[in-house]
Design an enzyme around this catalytic site. Structure first.
Site, PDB file in Angstrom:
ATOM      1  N   GLY A  42     -16.582 -47.109   8.420  1.00 40.43           N
ATOM      2  CA  GLY A  42     -16.982 -46.487   7.158  1.00 40.43           C
ATOM      3  C   GLY A  42     -16.803 -47.418   5.982  1.00 40.43           C
ATOM      4  N   GLU A 141     -16.180 -42.527  13.583  1.00 44.46           N
ATOM      5  CA  GLU A 141     -14.749 -42.841  13.470  1.00 44.46           C
ATOM      6  C   GLU A 141     -14.008 -41.830  12.612  1.00 44.46           C
ATOM      7  OE1 GLU A 141     -14.118 -47.615  14.143  1.00 44.46           O
ATOM      8  OE2 GLU A 141     -13.944 -46.828  12.134  1.00 44.46           O
ATOM      9  N   LEU A 217     -31.162 -53.724  17.506  1.00 43.60           N
ATOM     10  CA  LEU A 217     -31.363 -54.477  18.750  1.00 43.60           C
ATOM     11  C   LEU A 217     -30.861 -55.912  18.633  1.00 43.60           C
ATOM     12  CD1 LEU A 217     -35.010 -53.137  19.235  1.00 43.60           C
ATOM     13  CD2 LEU A 217     -33.004 -52.432  20.569  1.00 43.60           C
ATOM     14  N   ASP A 249     -22.352 -52.153  11.051  1.00 43.00           N
ATOM     15  CA  ASP A 249     -21.957 -51.476   9.811  1.00 43.00           C
ATOM     16  C   ASP A 249     -22.711 -52.072   8.618  1.00 43.00           C
ATOM     17  OD1 ASP A 249     -20.101 -50.350  11.552  1.00 43.00           O
ATOM     18  OD2 ASP A 249     -18.562 -51.818  11.000  1.00 43.00           O
TER      19      ASP A 249
HETATM   20  O1  RIB Z   1     -17.701 -52.010  13.553  1.00 40.10           O
HETATM   21  C1  RIB Z   1     -16.609 -52.877  13.413  1.00 40.10           C
HETATM   22  C2  RIB Z   1     -15.376 -52.100  13.078  1.00 40.10           C
HETATM   23  O2  RIB Z   1     -15.057 -51.254  14.155  1.00 40.10           O
HETATM   24  C3  RIB Z   1     -14.153 -52.947  12.866  1.00 40.10           C
HETATM   25  O3  RIB Z   1     -14.015 -53.358  11.535  1.00 40.10           O
HETATM   26  C4  RIB Z   1     -13.022 -52.043  13.359  1.00 40.10           C
HETATM   27  O4  RIB Z   1     -12.156 -51.621  12.361  1.00 40.10           O
HETATM   28  C5  RIB Z   1     -13.720 -50.864  14.022  1.00 40.10           C
HETATM   29  O5  RIB Z   1     -13.718 -49.782  13.217  1.00 40.10           O
END
Ligand code: RIB
Length: 302
Positions: A42, A141, A217, A249
């Site tokens: 996040g 998460e 991808l 992310d």
């Molecule tokens: O997507 C990468 C992240 O996954 C990392 O920064 C780790 O904290 C986990 O959450």
């Protein structure tokens, strides 16, 4: 302060060891390097969106320890609104144990710590911020109840919702119709839909009510699936990868920033692809996350 993008966010400190190859069960290997860096899917996506020019606000629950303070300092530095970040006094912050292999791939174990205590009530307290936003995003998460509450509020106020379904896990039927944009990677997509190939999987999730699905991808780019239209494939970039932590992310956060400024899909996806590719050029999740100017210069060199 009104924000463009609200992130219902996890915040982890990443403890990263660099080793030659994946560990066998019961094996010990000497690491060639170690880093303690900012992470959490996040927070990573929120920072990516902020670096792409969006005003970003967090809804998060963090530890009362030094790792929690590290998050507060980082978000202040990135210009992210922290008014709906709550601290669990005496609670351990989220922590991710990460092994990075010589080829840049990785394995991650996440302990959510105080983040596991994020509730629908915390989200409700941020309802004004959600109502004024353009995009609300979350990952898997954070507790599902918090995501559901945020997406219901977003839907009630006509705010777009974006879910990065990572780490992939079974999700309830009630969530799918609340998701305007889903951003799985290939493995997550196949697992979520229990399907043998991308096309079948994407159609299954669209039938469950997802508005648009973007499968990432890697260097092959990404593909957009929407009901009743042909898939749109946007090519990626072949990079000399340093590590891929946070690339997904970065894609999600950059896409959120693009959607918040109402960019058309092809441009938004091209931009998110480029930001994610650039993010693989240094160690850790946020270290190499590019600015808006960096992506712009890379996509349109003089
Ligand atoms: O997507 C990468 C992240 O996954 C990392 O920064 C780790 O904290 C986990 O959450």
């Amino acid at each position: 302060m009104a924000v463009d993008v609200v992130c219902v966010a996890s915040w982890n400190v990443d403890l990263i060891a660099h080793i030659a190859q994946p560990l066998q069960r019961g094996q010990t290997q000497m690491a060639q390097g170690f880093e303690r860096l900012p992470g959490g899917k996040g927070s990573n996506a929120a920072i990516a969106a902020a670096r792409q020019g969006a005003q970003v606000g967090l809804i998060a629950r963090i530890g009362g320890d030094d790792f929690g303070q590290m998050g507060l300092d980082l978000w202040a530095h990135e210009g992210i609104d922290r008014q709906h970040v709550v601290r669990g006094d005496g609670e351990t912050n989220g922590t991710a144990l990460i092994l990075v292999y010589a080829d840049g791939d990785n394995s991650i174990a996440v302990y959510p710590g105080a983040g596991a205590g994020l509730t629908a009530d915390h989200v409700q307290a941020a309802s004004d911020m959600i109502a004024q936003a353009r995009v609300v995003m979350a990952s898997c998460e954070v507790p599902l109840a918090a995501t559901l509450a945020a997406f219901k509020l977003a839907r009630a106020h006509g705010v777009r919702t974006l879910l990065n379904p990572a780490p992939a896990m079974p999700l309830p039927d009630a969530l799918w119709p609340l998701v305007d944009v889903l951003t799985p990677n290939e493995g997550e997509l196949l697992m979520l839909a229990d399907a043998p190939d991308i096309e079948t999987a994407a159609q299954r999730l669209l039938q469950r009510g997802v508005g648009a699905l973007v499968v990432t991808l890697g260097e092959r780019g990404c593909a957009l699936f929407q009901p009743g239209t042909a898939p749109l494939h946007v090519p990626g970039h072949a990079m000399q990868v340093v590590d891929t932590i946070g690339a997904g992310d970065t894609f999600t956060g950059s896409l959120a920033a693009q959607l918040a400024r109402q960019s058309p899909w092809p441009q938004a996806l091209q931009w998110a692809n480029a930001a994610a590719a650039l993010s693989t050029q240094a160690h850790g999740a946020v270290t190499a996350m590019p600015s808006h100017a960096r992506v712009q210069a890379w996509l349109a060199p003089e």
